[in-house]
Design an enzyme around this catalytic site. Structure first.
Site, PDB file in Angstrom:
ATOM      1  N   GLN A  11     -25.292 -55.221  42.816  1.00  0.00           N
ATOM      2  CA  GLN A  11     -25.462 -54.943  41.388  1.00  0.00           C
ATOM      3  C   GLN A  11     -24.344 -54.063  40.850  1.00  0.00           C
ATOM      4  O   GLN A  11     -23.744 -54.360  39.818  1.00  0.00           O
ATOM      5  CB  GLN A  11     -26.810 -54.264  41.138  1.00  0.00           C
ATOM      6  CG  GLN A  11     -26.970 -53.875  39.673  1.00  0.00           C
ATOM      7  CD  GLN A  11     -28.406 -53.570  39.287  1.00  0.00           C
ATOM      8  OE1 GLN A  11     -29.294 -53.578  40.121  1.00  0.00           O
ATOM      9  NE2 GLN A  11     -28.632 -53.313  38.023  1.00  0.00           N
ATOM     10  N   GLU A  71     -29.552 -60.998  45.469  1.00  0.00           N
ATOM     11  CA  GLU A  71     -30.635 -61.445  44.584  1.00  0.00           C
ATOM     12  C   GLU A  71     -30.011 -61.845  43.251  1.00  0.00           C
ATOM     13  O   GLU A  71     -28.955 -61.341  42.878  1.00  0.00           O
ATOM     14  CB  GLU A  71     -31.703 -60.366  44.446  1.00  0.00           C
ATOM     15  CG  GLU A  71     -31.225 -59.040  43.907  1.00  0.00           C
ATOM     16  CD  GLU A  71     -31.551 -58.908  42.445  1.00  0.00           C
ATOM     17  OE1 GLU A  71     -32.633 -59.335  42.040  1.00  0.00           O
ATOM     18  OE2 GLU A  71     -30.708 -58.394  41.700  1.00  0.00           O
ATOM     19  N   SER A 140     -21.248 -50.453  45.802  1.00  0.00           N
ATOM     20  CA  SER A 140     -21.775 -49.091  45.856  1.00  0.00           C
ATOM     21  C   SER A 140     -22.071 -48.756  47.310  1.00  0.00           C
ATOM     22  O   SER A 140     -22.219 -49.643  48.140  1.00  0.00           O
ATOM     23  CB  SER A 140     -23.058 -48.994  45.045  1.00  0.00           C
ATOM     24  OG  SER A 140     -24.029 -49.829  45.640  1.00  0.00           O
ATOM     25  N   GLY A 144     -28.455 -51.771  49.251  1.00  0.00           N
ATOM     26  CA  GLY A 144     -28.489 -52.515  50.503  1.00  0.00           C
ATOM     27  C   GLY A 144     -27.369 -53.536  50.578  1.00  0.00           C
ATOM     28  O   GLY A 144     -26.676 -53.659  51.587  1.00  0.00           O
ATOM     29  N   THR A 145     -27.179 -54.285  49.479  1.00  0.00           N
ATOM     30  CA  THR A 145     -26.115 -55.286  49.455  1.00  0.00           C
ATOM     31  C   THR A 145     -24.762 -54.591  49.429  1.00  0.00           C
ATOM     32  O   THR A 145     -23.858 -54.931  50.182  1.00  0.00           O
ATOM     33  CB  THR A 145     -26.251 -56.189  48.204  1.00  0.00           C
ATOM     34  OG1 THR A 145     -27.585 -56.656  48.110  1.00  0.00           O
ATOM     35  CG2 THR A 145     -25.320 -57.374  48.301  1.00  0.00           C
ATOM     36  N   THR A 179     -30.517 -43.453  42.972  1.00  0.00           N
ATOM     37  CA  THR A 179     -31.320 -44.625  42.624  1.00  0.00           C
ATOM     38  C   THR A 179     -32.194 -45.034  43.799  1.00  0.00           C
ATOM     39  O   THR A 179     -33.056 -45.870  43.664  1.00  0.00           O
ATOM     40  CB  THR A 179     -30.426 -45.813  42.236  1.00  0.00           C
ATOM     41  OG1 THR A 179     -29.477 -46.004  43.283  1.00  0.00           O
ATOM     42  CG2 THR A 179     -29.702 -45.542  40.943  1.00  0.00           C
ATOM     43  N   ASN A 206     -21.180 -41.271  40.514  1.00  0.00           N
ATOM     44  CA  ASN A 206     -21.851 -41.504  39.233  1.00  0.00           C
ATOM     45  C   ASN A 206     -22.056 -40.228  38.446  1.00  0.00           C
ATOM     46  O   ASN A 206     -21.899 -40.200  37.237  1.00  0.00           O
ATOM     47  CB  ASN A 206     -23.207 -42.165  39.455  1.00  0.00           C
ATOM     48  CG  ASN A 206     -23.113 -43.669  39.368  1.00  0.00           C
ATOM     49  OD1 ASN A 206     -22.120 -44.195  38.874  1.00  0.00           O
ATOM     50  ND2 ASN A 206     -24.119 -44.364  39.832  1.00  0.00           N
ATOM     51  N   ASN A 228     -19.664 -47.809  33.288  1.00  0.00           N
ATOM     52  CA  ASN A 228     -18.822 -48.893  33.781  1.00  0.00           C
ATOM     53  C   ASN A 228     -17.583 -49.087  32.932  1.00  0.00           C
ATOM     54  O   ASN A 228     -16.530 -49.447  33.444  1.00  0.00           O
ATOM     55  CB  ASN A 228     -19.625 -50.192  33.848  1.00  0.00           C
ATOM     56  CG  ASN A 228     -20.651 -50.150  34.968  1.00  0.00           C
ATOM     57  OD1 ASN A 228     -20.467 -49.431  35.937  1.00  0.00           O
ATOM     58  ND2 ASN A 228     -21.722 -50.895  34.838  1.00  0.00           N
ATOM     59  N   GLU A 254       2.215 -50.302  48.184  1.00  0.00           N
ATOM     60  CA  GLU A 254       2.913 -49.060  47.854  1.00  0.00           C
ATOM     61  C   GLU A 254       1.934 -47.889  47.727  1.00  0.00           C
ATOM     62  O   GLU A 254       2.256 -46.768  48.090  1.00  0.00           O
ATOM     63  CB  GLU A 254       3.659 -49.251  46.532  1.00  0.00           C
ATOM     64  CG  GLU A 254       5.115 -48.857  46.601  1.00  0.00           C
ATOM     65  CD  GLU A 254       5.843 -49.206  45.317  1.00  0.00           C
ATOM     66  OE1 GLU A 254       6.181 -48.276  44.576  1.00  0.00           O
ATOM     67  OE2 GLU A 254       6.053 -50.400  45.054  1.00  0.00           O
TER      68      GLU A 254
END
Length: 451
Positions: A11, A71, A140, A144-145, A179, A206, A228, A254
């Site tokens: 995400q 997901e 991130s 998990g992903t 989170t 963050n 973002n 470089e």
């Protein structure tokens, strides 16, 4: 041509990707459907943007990017969003079930089902490149992903594209705004696995970005879109030298050559200036020396740590817009006279400068003011070890009680992996500590041991 392939994982990666590609399109005059109005192309002669976009026969510009998530919801938003026509449908890859904030699911059980599809798509993009320069990987540490799948993918990329650079843009778990409870576990597992596969990792915390939005842009409650967009500006500054012709051009390799003194010490601190709202920019004269000084203010950093407690090993200043070398040299000379900025004694020069004449682009309806010049500073400082120390401490608190560990073991991990990862990070902290010791002191210590 020196092409770069961007890979956006999870995400956080996908949402950073949205912000970055929106900005790239604005900067290069590419419309959301990938067309570039012809007035840009005639006699412009500047095709440096081809490092990030490939042009189809129909004159459509397609980002050299892959979005992956285990997901579908986040990437579905891209499939239906404003930029849905920009991306090739096969570049948006989603799984059916979530990694559930679990590194083991992203790395072992669910990640391995999808990794071959992703590598296949990356292979197609790579075959499209004349001279692939490397990969930019956005993810991130906490998810998990973002943690598990990224580390799996990096391992596989090292096998398939051994010599190509791999740069990471990683979201570091914020000290206050977490989170997920298990962020420290995921972060430490992923850092351990990718440490040897990544050439350079730009960390973004963050909380630091929240504070910048609150303080400099007067946004009371910053949303992820605000964060973002700010990250997008930073990534754009770092990659501007790859996408535009400039006076002093800097390419991917470089950066590494100038920022990474030892393979493991590859976590530069990023600072960007000026971050300023339109109302304020109206009343401020942002000269080269002012924005350069702002880079050395801890308040403008992307990771919470205090460089005044550490030493600089290297420093890269990337200017864009209305900047001439004379002003830059004057600004740097002033900085060097300040005592608060300490370099390690084995690296006396330490400043590398890139200048790019393309001014920063403001996103319409965004928070950042349109300014005529900006600077992004990448510095390798020993102070970033503070960030690791914070994370290690949180890991220790949970791991001492083996809290939540069963979720990882249940997905086929072994407890030994936790211990191994934690030891590796302890070694990383030690590495940072040793790099900061003056060479004279070190010799003194060794002599002392002999007698």
């Amino acid at each position: 041509m020196r092409e770069c392939i961007s890979i956006h994982v999870g995400q956080a990666g996908a949402q950073m990707g949205n912000a970055c590609w929106e900005l790239y399109c604005l900067e290069h005059g590419i419309q959301p459907d990938g067309q570039m109005p012809s007035d840009k192309t005639i006699g412009g002669g500047d095709d440096s943007f081809n490092t990030f976009f490939c042009e189809t026969g129909a004159g459509k510009h397609v980002p050299r990017a892959v979005f992956v998530d285990l997901e579908p919801t986040v990437i579905d938003e891209i499939r239906t969003g404003v930029y849905r026509q920009l991306f090739h449908p096969e570049q948006l890859i989603t799984g059916k079930e979530d990694a559930a904030n679990n590194y083991a699911r992203g790395h072992y059980t669910i990640g391995k089902e999808i990794v071959d599809i992703v590598l296949d798509r990356i292979r197609k993009l790579a075959d499209n490149c004349a001279g692939l320069q490397g990969f930019l990987i956005f993810h991130s540490f906490g998810g998990g992903t973002g943690s598990g799948f990224t580390s799996l993918l990096m391992e596989r990329l090292s096998v398939d594209y051994g010599k190509k650079s791999k740069l990471e843009f990683a979201i570091y778990p914020a000290p206050q705004v977490a989170t997920a409870v298990v962020e420290p576990y995921n972060s430490i597992l992923t850092t351990h696995t990718t440490l040897e596969h990544s050439d350079c990792a730009f960390m973004v915390d963050n909380e630091a970005i929240y504070d910048i939005c609150r303080r400099n842009l007067d946004i009371e409650r910053p949303t992820y879109t605000n964060l973002n967009r700010l990250i997008g500006q930073i990534v754009s500054s770092i990659t501007a030298s790859l996408r535009f012709d400039g006076a002093l051009n800097v390419d991917l390799t470089e950066f590494q050559t100038n920022l990474v003194p030892y393979p493991r010490i590859h976590f530069p601190l990023v600072t960007y200036a000026p971050v300023i709202s339109a109302e304020k920019a109206y009343h401020e004269q942002l000269s080269v020396s002012e924005i350069t000084n702002a880079c050395f203010e801890p308040a403008n950093q992307m990771v919470k740590c205090d460089p005044r407690h550490g030493k600089y090993m290297a420093c890269c200043l990337l200017y864009r817009g209305d900047v001439v070398p004379k002003d830059v040299n004057a600004a740097i000379a002033t900085i060097k006279t300040k005592r608060s900025i300490q370099f390690v004694d084995w690296c006396p020069t330490g400043f590398k400068v890139g200048i790019n004449y393309q001014p920063p682009t403001a996103v319409p309806g965004g928070d950042l003011a349109k300014v005529s010049r900006a600077v992004c500073m990448l510095s390798n400082t020993t102070a970033i070890a503070e960030a690791w120390a914070r994370l290690d401490h949180k890991f220790d608190l949970m791991y001492a009680k083996r809290a939540f560990v069963h979720w990882y073991v249940g997905e086929g991990m072994e407890e030994g992996e936790f211990t191994e990862a934690r030891e590796d990070l302890a070694a990383l902290e030690k590495d940072y500590e040793e790099v900061g010791v003056d060479s004279a002191d070190a010799e003194g210590e060794e002599e002392g041991e002999e007698y």
